[in-house]
Scaffold this active site. Structure first.
Site, PDB file in Angstrom:
ATOM      1  N   LEU A 149      -8.102 -13.781  -3.402  1.00 35.39           N
ATOM      2  CA  LEU A 149      -7.382 -13.002  -4.408  1.00 35.39           C
ATOM      3  C   LEU A 149      -7.618 -13.668  -5.752  1.00 35.39           C
ATOM      4  O   LEU A 149      -7.726 -14.895  -5.831  1.00 35.39           O
ATOM      5  CB  LEU A 149      -5.874 -12.974  -4.109  1.00 35.39           C
ATOM      6  CG  LEU A 149      -5.397 -12.233  -2.846  1.00 35.39           C
ATOM      7  CD1 LEU A 149      -3.891 -12.372  -2.700  1.00 35.39           C
ATOM      8  CD2 LEU A 149      -5.792 -10.763  -2.885  1.00 35.39           C
ATOM      9  N   ASP A 150      -7.686 -12.870  -6.807  1.00 34.03           N
ATOM     10  CA  ASP A 150      -7.820 -13.441  -8.141  1.00 34.03           C
ATOM     11  C   ASP A 150      -6.630 -14.351  -8.432  1.00 34.03           C
ATOM     12  O   ASP A 150      -5.536 -14.194  -7.864  1.00 34.03           O
ATOM     13  CB  ASP A 150      -7.860 -12.332  -9.202  1.00 34.03           C
ATOM     14  CG  ASP A 150      -9.149 -11.532  -9.153  1.00 34.03           C
ATOM     15  OD1 ASP A 150     -10.133 -12.040  -8.590  1.00 34.03           O
ATOM     16  OD2 ASP A 150      -9.164 -10.406  -9.680  1.00 34.03           O
ATOM     17  N   ARG A 151      -6.850 -15.277  -9.339  1.00 30.53           N
ATOM     18  CA  ARG A 151      -5.810 -16.249  -9.684  1.00 30.53           C
ATOM     19  C   ARG A 151      -4.494 -15.584 -10.086  1.00 30.53           C
ATOM     20  O   ARG A 151      -3.414 -16.045  -9.720  1.00 30.53           O
ATOM     21  CB  ARG A 151      -6.309 -17.144 -10.814  1.00 30.53           C
ATOM     22  CG  ARG A 151      -5.323 -18.221 -11.243  1.00 30.53           C
ATOM     23  CD  ARG A 151      -5.945 -19.142 -12.271  1.00 30.53           C
ATOM     24  NE  ARG A 151      -5.027 -20.191 -12.689  1.00 30.53           N
ATOM     25  CZ  ARG A 151      -5.338 -21.165 -13.525  1.00 30.53           C
ATOM     26  NH1 ARG A 151      -6.550 -21.229 -14.027  1.00 30.53           N
ATOM     27  NH2 ARG A 151      -4.454 -22.078 -13.854  1.00 30.53           N
ATOM     28  N   THR A 153      -3.449 -12.556  -9.252  1.00 22.55           N
ATOM     29  CA  THR A 153      -2.966 -11.589  -8.261  1.00 22.55           C
ATOM     30  C   THR A 153      -2.081 -12.294  -7.240  1.00 22.55           C
ATOM     31  O   THR A 153      -2.397 -13.394  -6.785  1.00 22.55           O
ATOM     32  CB  THR A 153      -4.145 -10.913  -7.544  1.00 22.55           C
ATOM     33  OG1 THR A 153      -4.990 -10.278  -8.512  1.00 22.55           O
ATOM     34  CG2 THR A 153      -3.663  -9.869  -6.560  1.00 22.55           C
TER      35      THR A 153
END
Length: 323
Positions: A149-151, A153
Site C-alpha cells: 500500500l502507498d505510504r 494509504t
C-alpha cells in the site's frame, strides 16, 4: 547434506530472501531495485553480489542494468552489513502496529496499516512497516509482504509467515483469480451514478526531481477500476473502488482522470479538491483499503478494516458544512 546447506539452515543465521517484483518496480533497473530494498547496504556489496551470481532473477544470473518485470522473483543472499542498520521505528509506531493486527494464524498476518508509514524502509527512511514488525517479535522475523500500500494509504495489508504461503499468495494475486480488494475513498464533486467503470491505460514516468507520476496514456498498460456510490454529499462522494487490475496509483489516477480527485491527494489534486480538503480539515489521503477476500489452503479469508477516527471525523465535518 553438505556443510553449506547445513550453514544455511542453522538456527539464528540470516536466510536467503525471495522478493517478487511489484507493479511499482516494473521496468526498474536491478541495481536501483536493490538499493531501495536493501537500504544501508553499500553499493559495492550489492554490485559484488550481482557479479558473483549471489543475486539472481528468476533463478538466473543478471546484470546490474537489467530491467525488471512485475512478477519476477529476485533472490537476495544474506547481507550481513544490513543487520547493523537501525531498522526499528519509534515506539509510537510499534504501539500502533501492536493494536493494528486484524488476524493472525500459522500462515498469514493481516495488519490495519496506519497512514504515514511506508511498507518498506528506503527513500531516506531506515525503517518501514516490515522492518518494524520483524523487530517486534521473534516469530515475525521472517514475515514477507504479499502486496503493498502507498505510504499515505491506510487499511488491510497482508503479510505471509511462511515461504509456502508467500508463493501461493503471490500466485493468487498475480492471476487475480479469487482475490477481491475493496477501497473506500472520498472524492471531490458528485460522481455520476452511471460511471461504474473507469477503463483507462496508465503509464508511469519520473519528473526531473525523481518524483514518480502516473498518467492516462494510450501507450500505457490496460487498467480497469470498478466504482460504486456509498454516500453522496453536495460537493463530495464517498466511493467504493474495486481495482480489477493492479497498477501503481490506479485508483488515484482514475478518479482524477474522471474529474473527481481524491480529497487529501496532493499529487493528483485540482485547485477545487485542494480547497475542499482544506475546508474539511483533511491533512491526509482519503484512501482506505477496507476489505480483502481470498482463499488459501482451503480456507476462505474475508479481512475488513473500518475507517479510522480521522477519516470518520472528515465525513462528520462533510455532513455539517455541506448540508
Amino acid at each position: 547434506m553438505n556443510r553449506k546447506s547445513q550453514s544455511d539452515r542453522s538456527v539464528g543465521r540470516p536466510r536467503v530472501r525471495l522478493l517478487e517484483v511489484s507493479e511499482r518496480s516494473d521496468g526498474q533497473r536491478l541495481d536501483n531495485f536493490l538499493m531501495r530494498e536493501c537500504p544501508g547496504v553499500p553499493k559495492t556489496r550489492l554490485y559484488r553480489a550481482i557479479r558473483k551470481g549471489e543475486i539472481r532473477v528468476d533463478k538466473g544470473r543478471s546484470k546490474a542494468e537489467r530491467r525488471l518485470k512485475a512478477g519476477q522473483i529476485v533472490r537476495l543472499p544474506p547481507l550481513e552489513v544490513a543487520e547493523r542498520m537501525p531498522a526499528t521505528a519509534p515506539q509510537g509506531w510499534q504501539r500502533r502496529l501492536e493494536s493494528a493486527v486484524l488476524l493472525e494464524d500459522e500462515l498469514i498476518l493481516a495488519i490495519n496499516k496506519p497512514p504515514g508509514l511506508a511498507v518498506h524502509g528506503g527513500s531516506g527512511l531506515s525503517y518501514g512497516l516490515i522492518e518494524t514488525l520483524r523487530s517486534m517479535r521473534s516469530d515475525w522475523k521472517r514475515i514477507e509482504l504479499v502486496h503493498r500500500l502507498d505510504r499515505d494509504t491506510s487499511g488491510v495489508l497482508l503479510l505471509a509467515k511462511k515461504p509456502r504461503a508467500l508463493r501461493d499468495l503471490h500466485e493468487l494475486f498475480r492471476s487475480r483469480e479469487g482475490v477481491r480488494k475493496s477501497y473506500l475513498t472520498l472524492v471531490h464533486g458528485k460522481w455520476p451514478k452511471s460511471k461504474g467503470i473507469v477503463d483507462a491505460p496508465l503509464e508511469r514516468f519520473e519528473r526531473k526531481s525523481g518524483e514518480r507520476m502516473v498518467v492516462v496514456s494510450s501507450q500505457g498498460k490496460a487498467s480497469l477500476t470498478s466504482f460504486t456510490l456509498e454516500r453522496q454529499f453536495p460537493n463530495a462522494t464517498l466511493l467504493r473502488a474495486i481495482p480489477v487490475t493492479g497498477r501503481t496509483h490506479q485508483i488515484r489516477v482514475h478518479t482524477a482522470h474522471s474529474g473527481h480527485p481524491i480529497l487529501g491527494d496532493v499529487k493528483y489534486a485540482s485547485k477545487q479538491s485542494e480547497m475542499l480538503s482544506a475546508d474539511l480539515k483533511l491533512k491526509r489521503l482519503f484512501l482506505h483499503s477496507s476489505e480483502l477476500e481470498f482463499r488459501l489452503s482451503g480456507r476462505a479469508y474475508h479481512l475488513q478494516a473500518a475507517l479510522d477516527d480521522e477519516l470518520e471525523a472528515t465525513l462528520d465535518i462533510a455532513c455539517k458544512i455541506m448540508n
